[in-house]
Every structure is written in structure tokens, then in C-alpha cells.
Design a protein around this motif. Sequence first.
Motif, PDB file in Angstrom:
ATOM      1  N   LEU A 246      61.322 -16.332  11.774  1.00 16.00           N
ATOM      2  CA  LEU A 246      59.727 -16.868  11.639  1.00 16.00           C
ATOM      3  C   LEU A 246      59.587 -17.442  13.122  1.00 16.00           C
ATOM      4  CD1 LEU A 246      60.455 -18.793   8.500  1.00 16.00           C
ATOM      5  CD2 LEU A 246      59.312 -16.723   8.701  1.00 16.00           C
ATOM      6  N   SER A 247      58.286 -17.365  13.546  1.00 21.58           N
ATOM      7  CA  SER A 247      57.492 -17.660  14.643  1.00 21.58           C
ATOM      8  C   SER A 247      56.376 -18.568  14.054  1.00 21.58           C
ATOM      9  CB  SER A 247      57.096 -16.703  15.502  1.00 21.58           C
ATOM     10  OG  SER A 247      56.345 -17.060  16.683  1.00 21.58           O
ATOM     11  N   VAL A 248      56.199 -19.544  14.991  1.00 23.32           N
ATOM     12  CA  VAL A 248      54.747 -20.444  15.008  1.00 23.32           C
ATOM     13  C   VAL A 248      53.811 -19.847  15.832  1.00 23.32           C
ATOM     14  CG1 VAL A 248      53.557 -22.502  15.241  1.00 23.32           C
ATOM     15  CG2 VAL A 248      55.979 -22.541  14.329  1.00 23.32           C
ATOM     16  N   ASP A 249      52.377 -19.323  15.161  1.00 21.83           N
ATOM     17  CA  ASP A 249      51.582 -18.772  15.914  1.00 21.83           C
ATOM     18  C   ASP A 249      50.471 -19.660  16.345  1.00 21.83           C
ATOM     19  OD1 ASP A 249      49.709 -16.794  17.371  1.00 21.83           O
ATOM     20  OD2 ASP A 249      49.134 -15.907  15.394  1.00 21.83           O
ATOM     21  N   ASN A 250      49.771 -19.376  17.548  1.00 18.69           N
ATOM     22  CA  ASN A 250      48.568 -20.337  17.834  1.00 18.69           C
ATOM     23  C   ASN A 250      48.789 -21.831  17.961  1.00 18.69           C
ATOM     24  OD1 ASN A 250      47.718 -19.565  14.818  1.00 18.69           O
ATOM     25  ND2 ASN A 250      46.849 -21.475  15.250  1.00 18.69           N
ATOM     26  N   LEU A 251      50.038 -22.431  18.530  1.00 17.81           N
ATOM     27  CA  LEU A 251      50.475 -23.620  18.661  1.00 17.81           C
ATOM     28  C   LEU A 251      49.418 -24.359  19.642  1.00 17.81           C
ATOM     29  CD1 LEU A 251      52.258 -25.921  17.306  1.00 17.81           C
ATOM     30  CD2 LEU A 251      53.952 -25.364  18.968  1.00 17.81           C
ATOM     31  N   GLY A 252      48.782 -25.215  19.578  1.00 20.59           N
ATOM     32  CA  GLY A 252      48.266 -25.920  20.656  1.00 20.59           C
ATOM     33  C   GLY A 252      48.363 -27.588  20.694  1.00 20.59           C
ATOM     34  N   ALA A 253      47.096 -28.242  20.438  1.00 16.80           N
ATOM     35  CA  ALA A 253      47.222 -29.688  20.446  1.00 16.80           C
ATOM     36  C   ALA A 253      47.808 -30.178  19.238  1.00 16.80           C
ATOM     37  CB  ALA A 253      45.911 -30.082  20.376  1.00 16.80           C
ATOM     38  N   ASN A 254      48.210 -29.522  18.274  1.00 10.59           N
ATOM     39  CA  ASN A 254      49.152 -29.972  17.160  1.00 10.59           C
ATOM     40  C   ASN A 254      50.635 -29.920  17.431  1.00 10.59           C
ATOM     41  OD1 ASN A 254      48.895 -27.052  17.130  1.00 10.59           O
ATOM     42  ND2 ASN A 254      48.788 -26.784  14.978  1.00 10.59           N
ATOM     43  N   TRP A 255      51.014 -29.600  18.493  1.00  7.78           N
ATOM     44  CA  TRP A 255      52.403 -29.475  18.895  1.00  7.78           C
ATOM     45  C   TRP A 255      53.256 -30.766  18.355  1.00  7.78           C
ATOM     46  CZ3 TRP A 255      54.758 -33.054  21.947  1.00  7.78           C
ATOM     47  CH2 TRP A 255      54.028 -33.854  23.096  1.00  7.78           C
ATOM     48  N   PRO A 256      52.372 -32.052  18.595  1.00  8.04           N
ATOM     49  CA  PRO A 256      53.560 -33.215  18.224  1.00  8.04           C
ATOM     50  C   PRO A 256      54.067 -33.178  16.731  1.00  8.04           C
ATOM     51  CG  PRO A 256      51.474 -33.942  19.643  1.00  8.04           C
ATOM     52  CD  PRO A 256      51.477 -32.216  19.114  1.00  8.04           C
ATOM     53  N   ASP A 257      53.240 -32.549  15.946  1.00  4.18           N
ATOM     54  CA  ASP A 257      53.586 -32.375  14.445  1.00  4.18           C
ATOM     55  C   ASP A 257      55.213 -31.665  14.327  1.00  4.18           C
ATOM     56  OD1 ASP A 257      51.481 -33.720  13.692  1.00  4.18           O
ATOM     57  OD2 ASP A 257      50.259 -31.743  13.494  1.00  4.18           O
ATOM     58  N   LEU A 258      55.549 -30.944  15.302  1.00  8.42           N
ATOM     59  CA  LEU A 258      56.923 -30.588  15.206  1.00  8.42           C
ATOM     60  C   LEU A 258      58.083 -31.319  15.848  1.00  8.42           C
ATOM     61  CD1 LEU A 258      55.863 -26.524  15.872  1.00  8.42           C
ATOM     62  CD2 LEU A 258      56.281 -27.792  13.876  1.00  8.42           C
ATOM     63  N   MET A 259      57.369 -32.391  16.431  1.00  6.71           N
ATOM     64  CA  MET A 259      58.488 -33.310  17.277  1.00  6.71           C
ATOM     65  C   MET A 259      59.541 -34.017  16.008  1.00  6.71           C
ATOM     66  SD  MET A 259      56.352 -34.887  20.255  1.00  6.71           S
ATOM     67  CE  MET A 259      57.884 -35.941  20.656  1.00  6.71           C
ATOM     68  N   GLY A 260      60.863 -34.342  16.305  1.00  6.91           N
ATOM     69  CA  GLY A 260      61.703 -35.032  15.742  1.00  6.91           C
ATOM     70  C   GLY A 260      62.009 -34.604  14.361  1.00  6.91           C
ATOM     71  N   LEU A 261      62.093 -33.052  14.276  1.00 11.68           N
ATOM     72  CA  LEU A 261      62.790 -32.334  13.021  1.00 11.68           C
ATOM     73  C   LEU A 261      64.257 -32.418  13.340  1.00 11.68           C
ATOM     74  CD1 LEU A 261      60.324 -29.398  12.490  1.00 11.68           C
ATOM     75  CD2 LEU A 261      60.208 -31.642  11.509  1.00 11.68           C
ATOM     76  N   GLU A 262      64.986 -32.357  12.091  1.00 12.05           N
ATOM     77  CA  GLU A 262      66.417 -32.315  12.200  1.00 12.05           C
ATOM     78  C   GLU A 262      66.791 -30.795  12.638  1.00 12.05           C
ATOM     79  OE1 GLU A 262      70.376 -32.228   9.277  1.00 12.05           O
ATOM     80  OE2 GLU A 262      68.575 -33.289   8.840  1.00 12.05           O
ATOM     81  N   LYS A 263      65.920 -29.976  12.208  1.00 11.31           N
ATOM     82  CA  LYS A 263      66.237 -28.510  12.662  1.00 11.31           C
ATOM     83  C   LYS A 263      64.938 -27.589  12.502  1.00 11.31           C
ATOM     84  CE  LYS A 263      69.259 -24.465  11.637  1.00 11.31           C
ATOM     85  NZ  LYS A 263      69.966 -23.954  10.427  1.00 11.31           N
ATOM     86  N   LEU A 264      64.713 -26.737  13.567  1.00 11.25           N
ATOM     87  CA  LEU A 264      63.349 -26.103  13.256  1.00 11.25           C
ATOM     88  C   LEU A 264      63.660 -24.586  12.852  1.00 11.25           C
ATOM     89  CD1 LEU A 264      60.289 -26.525  14.417  1.00 11.25           C
ATOM     90  CD2 LEU A 264      61.316 -24.799  16.547  1.00 11.25           C
ATOM     91  N   PRO A 265      62.848 -24.299  11.721  1.00 11.97           N
ATOM     92  CA  PRO A 265      62.924 -22.914  10.978  1.00 11.97           C
ATOM     93  C   PRO A 265      62.542 -21.827  11.764  1.00 11.97           C
ATOM     94  CG  PRO A 265      61.309 -24.152  10.034  1.00 11.97           C
ATOM     95  CD  PRO A 265      62.000 -24.978  11.038  1.00 11.97           C
ATOM     96  N   PHE A 266      61.958 -21.967  13.005  1.00 18.25           N
ATOM     97  CA  PHE A 266      61.534 -21.021  13.706  1.00 18.25           C
ATOM     98  C   PHE A 266      61.935 -20.384  14.977  1.00 18.25           C
ATOM     99  CE2 PHE A 266      58.265 -23.876  12.163  1.00 18.25           C
ATOM    100  CZ  PHE A 266      57.851 -23.053  11.137  1.00 18.25           C
ATOM    101  N   VAL A 267      62.035 -19.151  15.283  1.00 18.77           N
ATOM    102  CA  VAL A 267      62.884 -18.546  16.389  1.00 18.77           C
ATOM    103  C   VAL A 267      62.032 -18.517  17.753  1.00 18.77           C
ATOM    104  CG1 VAL A 267      64.539 -17.250  14.922  1.00 18.77           C
ATOM    105  CG2 VAL A 267      62.283 -16.239  15.745  1.00 18.77           C
ATOM    106  N   LYS A 268      60.744 -18.592  17.420  1.00 19.97           N
ATOM    107  CA  LYS A 268      59.754 -18.607  18.819  1.00 19.97           C
ATOM    108  C   LYS A 268      58.517 -19.664  18.325  1.00 19.97           C
ATOM    109  CE  LYS A 268      60.546 -14.024  20.361  1.00 19.97           C
ATOM    110  NZ  LYS A 268      61.471 -13.442  19.303  1.00 19.97           N
ATOM    111  N   LEU A 269      58.157 -20.229  19.335  1.00 18.99           N
ATOM    112  CA  LEU A 269      56.767 -20.961  19.282  1.00 18.99           C
ATOM    113  C   LEU A 269      55.663 -20.172  20.386  1.00 18.99           C
ATOM    114  CD1 LEU A 269      58.169 -24.735  19.581  1.00 18.99           C
ATOM    115  CD2 LEU A 269      57.615 -23.514  17.541  1.00 18.99           C
ATOM    116  N   LYS A 270      54.678 -19.918  19.819  1.00 18.45           N
ATOM    117  CA  LYS A 270      53.521 -19.142  20.584  1.00 18.45           C
ATOM    118  C   LYS A 270      52.552 -20.145  20.831  1.00 18.45           C
ATOM    119  CE  LYS A 270      52.345 -14.928  19.949  1.00 18.45           C
ATOM    120  NZ  LYS A 270      51.517 -13.834  19.070  1.00 18.45           N
TER     121      LYS A 270
END
Length: 404
Positions: free
Chosen positions: A298-322
Motif C-alpha cells: 500500500l502507498s499513500v498518494d498526493n501527500l501534502g500539508a496533511n503529512w502531520p496526520d501520519l506522525m506518531g503511529l506505532e506502525k505505518l501500513p504503507f510501503v511508500k509515501l508520495k
Amino acid sequence: MNDGMGELAGRRLRTFGRRKMMPRACVADSKRHLRAFMGEVLEDLGFVTSECSGASELQTMLATDLPDLILLGIAADGIEPGQFLEILVREGFDGKVLAVGARDSIIVKAVQQVGEEYGLAMLPPLTTPFAADTLRERVAMLLPEEPAPSPAIHVGEALHAGWLELWYQSKIDARSLVRCGAEALVRMRHPTWGVVPPAYFIPEAHDPHFRDLSEFVIERAVQDWHYLLERQSAVDLSINLPAPYLREPQAVSDLCRRMPTHPAFGGLTIEIASDEAIHDLAFLGEIAREMSFHNIGLSVDNLGANWPDLMGLEKLPFVKLKADRQFVTGCSSDRLKRTVCRHIVELAQGYGAGAVAEGVESRADLLAVNELGFDFVQGYLFGKPMPLKKFARSALTRTVMGQE
């Protein structure tokens, strides 16, 4: 109105307003690779194209397609141009004819003279090799004076009619600049409007046809992967799917079941819009493990100013951030864009995921994303999205100026 009068009226109707609609062209040449090449050049100029390799195909096409332009490839060992001209006269063809052949060719000159004597609208011949601008000048009178209106086509109709296809844009290793994969993008090839971008036909999330469209993308991507494997080498593909589709009953298990079992299959990446991905983190975390067993990431598409919402997670289910193209394009000179890109790279590195920069369109931006530490780049600098067959013919590597 009798049939003859109806056909004539139809021809006149097609001619009237021609400058406001997508023009149609038929490429007539005995060599398949030349037909494909000329068709691609004309499509880039805005034509809806068809092709024929012989006189019988030309006659059938004239009866059904009513082209505005016949591009007639002429070579000593090719089609019989005299027969083609006779058919055009007999069928009352009222469009333009453009002969294409070698410079100083006696045959090209003869075709031009005979066509004019027959009363056909012969454009000045196009001699090979030629530049795209030269072709544009020859056919300028057929190109729309204003943009064609947006067609109101429902995706259900497009699916049923078989108008949808996947185009591919290369993903490039940011350090070696070697192609390492490709993203599949949906396009509609409408019989009247030509190639239509997805903004005009992608349904809303609640539309029941969204499931059908998602399944089309999955099935076609797998077919195209096998096609590419046969013609060049395995290409790792990514496709875009909405997160709600993955919640459909059996959607994930069906997706896993469809994956190629060929040993060359390097995996499929599912790109999910950042807003959906952030909203559905818990669910995506649940299915990520199951999908990884089948070489799906899984990959996150069109990540922008909302990047802080992915901070502090125990584990990220994504193999890429775009990173969203609006923050990548121009990041070399815009401090704010560069800051957002830097945070996305740091976020990806912190989770052990790959960082992708989409929208790289200049050498300056390429240097900037390299300095920031992006792992992969994508954008017009390396080529626009292209139809499957053209992508299969493209070189395995591209220079930073986007040349094959």
C-alpha cells in the motif's frame, strides 16, 4: 430522405463544426510500426486516429469512420497508392490527403500530381524524416480553433462500450535515473472526443460503478503486466484504488487471488489518496499484512500539508509515501514547498518506507528532490503517461531531459 441524401447530409454535418470537435485521421501504410508511430504523433496533435494496411480496409473505414484526413504512407515496397487514390475518388472523400514519403521520391511527386488531377484535396507532401512541428503546420487547418467541449460520459457507459484503457507513466530511481516501475492511469478513448482525461468520467465515491471501475483497473493492470513481460521485461506496476473499494466483501481476497504467480512478478503497489488513507488507517493496517503475503503493498498518494496526520503511529501500513505534485513542482525555488517535501521524506525514512516525488518537471526540481533524499521520482521530465504499446516500446532508461 433517401439513403444517398442521408449519407451526404451526414458528411456535411460532420464537416460543419469540424473546427470545434476532435478531428479524425486514418493512417494508411503497409508497415505496422509506421502506422503506430504516425498514429501516436497525430494523437499528440489532437486527432482521433484509425489505421488501415490495404485497399479493402480503406474502403471499409471510409464507409464507417468519415475521417477528416488520410495520411498516405508511400514507399517502393509498400501499398499501391494509385489504388488508394481511386478508392478515395470513388467514395467521394471530401477530406484532406497527406502523402508521406522520402525526399525527392518520384512516387510521392506522382501521387501528388495524380491526386490533384482527380480533384482530391492534397496537402503539400510530408518528406521523411520530419519534425512534429512540420506535421502540425501541414494539418493546422483541421485542428480545433477552440478546446473541444467536455463530453458528459458516464463511466458505466464507457465500461460497457470498452472505451477505457490504462496508460503508464514511468517511475524512476532518483539516484540511478533508471526506470524501476510505472503507474497505471485510467484514460477513456472516446470514438468522437478522442482521449479523455479521468476528471471527466471518474465517478463519485458513492457511485455503484466505482466498484466496476476498480475491478477493471485491477484486471487490465494484470493483463498489461503479462504483455510487458513478453515484450521487454517485468515492470513493477502501481494502480490507484479508493479505500472504500477495499472494504467491499471479498475485494481484498479477490485482489490477492488475481496476482500473477510468475516468478518475475515483483509486486503490485496500491496507491490510495492521502485523505482516504489517513481516515482509514486502522482498516488499512489490518489488510496490509494479508496483502503483503501476495506481493501487494500500500502507498499513500498526493501527500501534502496533511503529512502531520501520519506522525506518531506505532506502525505505518504503507510501503511508500508520495509527495503531491503541487509541492514537488517548483520546490527548487519555493521554500514552503521544499519544507513540506523535506518533512515527507523524513516521515518516510522514520517508518522505513520509500519516498516518491511526483511532478518533477525540471532539472532544478530533480536536483532538489535528490538533495532532499527522495528515493523515486515521477513526472514529465521523464515522460508523460502513454498508451500501453507505446510504453512497451519505450527505452528501459531515460536521461534527465526525458529523451528515450
